[in-house]
Design a protein around this motif. Structure first.
Motif, PDB file in Angstrom:
ATOM      1  N   LEU A 396      35.018  42.576 -76.449  1.00 13.84           N
ATOM      2  CA  LEU A 396      33.949  42.363 -75.476  1.00 13.84           C
ATOM      3  C   LEU A 396      34.123  43.337 -74.310  1.00 13.84           C
ATOM      4  N   GLU A 408      26.093  48.287 -77.227  1.00 10.96           N
ATOM      5  CA  GLU A 408      25.715  47.387 -78.321  1.00 10.96           C
ATOM      6  C   GLU A 408      25.294  48.193 -79.547  1.00 10.96           C
ATOM      7  N   ASN A 413      30.400  44.534 -78.455  1.00 13.10           N
ATOM      8  CA  ASN A 413      29.822  43.359 -77.796  1.00 13.10           C
ATOM      9  C   ASN A 413      29.890  43.532 -76.276  1.00 13.10           C
ATOM     10  N   LYS A 415      28.608  42.018 -72.158  1.00 11.60           N
ATOM     11  CA  LYS A 415      28.071  40.970 -71.289  1.00 11.60           C
ATOM     12  C   LYS A 415      27.739  41.593 -69.950  1.00 11.60           C
ATOM     13  N   PRO A 441      27.938  36.151 -76.314  1.00  7.16           N
ATOM     14  CA  PRO A 441      27.720  37.334 -77.173  1.00  7.16           C
ATOM     15  C   PRO A 441      28.600  37.334 -78.410  1.00  7.16           C
ATOM     16  N   LEU A 442      29.801  36.759 -78.299  1.00  9.93           N
ATOM     17  CA  LEU A 442      30.684  36.711 -79.466  1.00  9.93           C
ATOM     18  C   LEU A 442      30.111  35.805 -80.545  1.00  9.93           C
ATOM     19  N   ASN A 445      26.809  37.347 -82.190  1.00  9.22           N
ATOM     20  CA  ASN A 445      27.025  38.402 -83.177  1.00  9.22           C
ATOM     21  C   ASN A 445      27.722  37.894 -84.427  1.00  9.22           C
ATOM     22  N   PHE A 456      26.920  44.686 -86.625  1.00 11.09           N
ATOM     23  CA  PHE A 456      27.616  43.919 -85.576  1.00 11.09           C
ATOM     24  C   PHE A 456      28.998  43.509 -86.042  1.00 11.09           C
TER      25      PHE A 456
END
Length: 456
Positions: A396, A408, A413, A415, A441-442, A445, A456
């Motif tokens: 991330l 992305e 990933n 944020k 987001p984790l 994906n 992804f």
């Protein structure tokens, strides 16, 4: 590679510009916080477009802020700035009747050298409304430092004795509000021990203020006031030798004003972000006020147990901070305690003295959890950072909006760092909100992978 096995924090400074959200965005939360205020942002059309788009406020909602747009005649000094600002302020007084008007300087006012501080006192005496000048230009300040410049300007007013209140102020409201305060104060004073005055500074939503006030009340500590207050005319009175403590890591200028002008004592504490930070924050306040803390270990343990659902998802994951909101050090420390590995902490500006307690807690957390201490990179160069990100491939990246989509697209990933500003993240119970932002987001994906999205 920016992680080492050293037991000391490594600091680096690159030559990058402030790749951050514009600091005039502080108007977004401060005009809502100070209910009897009006913010006049003095800048170009670009500043106006930014404010309207970034805050998503429609014109018909009539928010308590406005733009004083500088045109060619202003920049070339063909018009008299004083007369134009006077006309606008008189209109604001007639239409909105605020207790204070804030002039927010921008990059343009810096470049053309507008003497806002020189004009404000004269105009203030003419229109009989306090005018507070704060420079929130993106040339000198990063995203959240806009709030710091405003609070530093307010703090200077706290150091002065305010004798001129508005004549047309609602006396009935004053009487009722004063009566409430007096009754509540008398009840609280019976329950709480005597200690030096304590003022907390930093803009927070009312629910978080109530939560932190309650946590300190459990320790028999009474808060004498908040800066900023809900209403400008209710600014806290600074007492020489009284204690002040920040709730944000980006308010170093405000702290300097409170120490030098207000003769206050700063409680250098970690910041109340995450259960570990909140516990340490309360302990530092208790220590400064000579109060024995009660039940903090149990309270912290209870919160960690409630977070287990989220910590299991991120344990062992890696994160990289590109640097935007100056919350990076506190967030990194909390995520390390949750089991994550932080590759790098990028930060636009680092005041090592003001964040000394936070840095010490970060170092302690890394040593206790057995993870490498991340390098802190001040004013990071984004080109170099992206190269490091592509080499490290973290799970991330917490970044500004400008870099989120490109990263992305390369399978990283991300944020948005701005989300941590507008989310309630302070105190014990709001630690869950941080982890919700981190895990979203984790989890998203992971679901996309399950659907066959191989990118992804």
């Amino acid at each position: 590679m920016t992680i080492t096995n050293s037991t000391e924090i490594s600091f680096e400074c690159e030559t990058g510009n402030y790749h951050t959200f514009c600091p005039i965005s502080c108007v977004a939360w401060l005009y809502q916080k100070i209910e009897d205020s009006f913010f006049l942002v003095i800048g170009t059309k670009t500043c106006g477009y930014f404010l309207q788009n970034s805050m998503g406020v429609m014109i018909f909602s009539e928010p308590r802020y406005a733009m004083a747009e500088l045109e060619e005649a202003d920049i070339s000094a063909q018009l008299k700035d004083y007369e134009e600002l006077k006309r606008l302020c008189l209109k604001i007084k007639k239409d909105r009747n605020p207790s204070v008007i804030f002039w927010i300087g921008t990059c343009t006012t810096e470049i053309i050298k507008m003497d806002l501080e020189g004009m404000a006192p004269k105009l203030e005496s003419e229109i009989d409304i306090p005018i507070v000048v704060a420079r929130a230009n993106g040339l000198d300040y990063a995203f959240t430092q806009g709030e710091d410049t405003v609070l530093a300007a307010i703090a200077q007013r706290c150091c002065e004795k305010i004798t001129n209140l508005k004549e047309n102020y609602n006396i009935f409201y004053s009487f009722i509000n004063f009566g409430k305060k007096k009754i509540n104060a008398s009840v609280d004073e019976q329950k709480q021990v005597n200690h030096s005055p304590l003022i907390l500074f930093g803009s927070l939503p009312e629910p978080i203020i109530r939560q932190l006030t309650l946590e300190l009340k459990k320790q028999q500590i009474k808060i004498s006031g908040w800066l900023p207050s809900k209403r400008y005319i209710e600014l806290p009175i600074l007492k020489e030798g009284g204690f002040v403590c920040s709730v944000h890591p980006y308010l170093s200028r405000t702290a300097t004003v409170l120490i030098r002008k207000g003769k206050c004592k700063l409680i250098n504490a970690p910041f109340p972000i995450g259960p570990d930070g909140t516990k340490a924050w309360i302990e530092k306040i208790c220590s400064a006020l000579d109060v024995t803390p009660i039940g903090l270990d149990e309270r912290e343990k209870q919160i960690w147990e409630s977070l287990e659902e989220y910590t299991q998802l991120i344990k062992g994951k890696t994160v990289f901070f590109m640097g935007d909101n100056l919350l990076e050090t506190s967030l990194a420390r909390f995520l390390i305690r949750c089991g994550m590995i932080v590759y790098e902490i990028g930060i636009p500006y680092m005041d090592k003295r003001f964040q000394a307690a936070e840095l010490a807690l970060l170092q302690k957390t890394c040593l206790e959890t057995g993870v490498p201490i991340p390098t802190i990179v001040e004013k990071p160069d984004n080109h170099n950072q992206i190269n490091r990100i592509m080499e490290l491939r973290p799970d991330l990246v917490i970044t500004g909006m400008a870099h989120a989509n490109p990263l992305e697209a390369r399978g990283i990933n991300t944020k948005w760092s701005v989300e941590f500003i507008f989310e309630q993240i302070h105190g014990f119970v709001n630690a869950k909100n941080i982890l919700k932002l981190i895990t979203r987001p984790l989890l998203r994906n992971q679901k996309l992978k399950a659907l066959g999205w191989q990118n992804f």
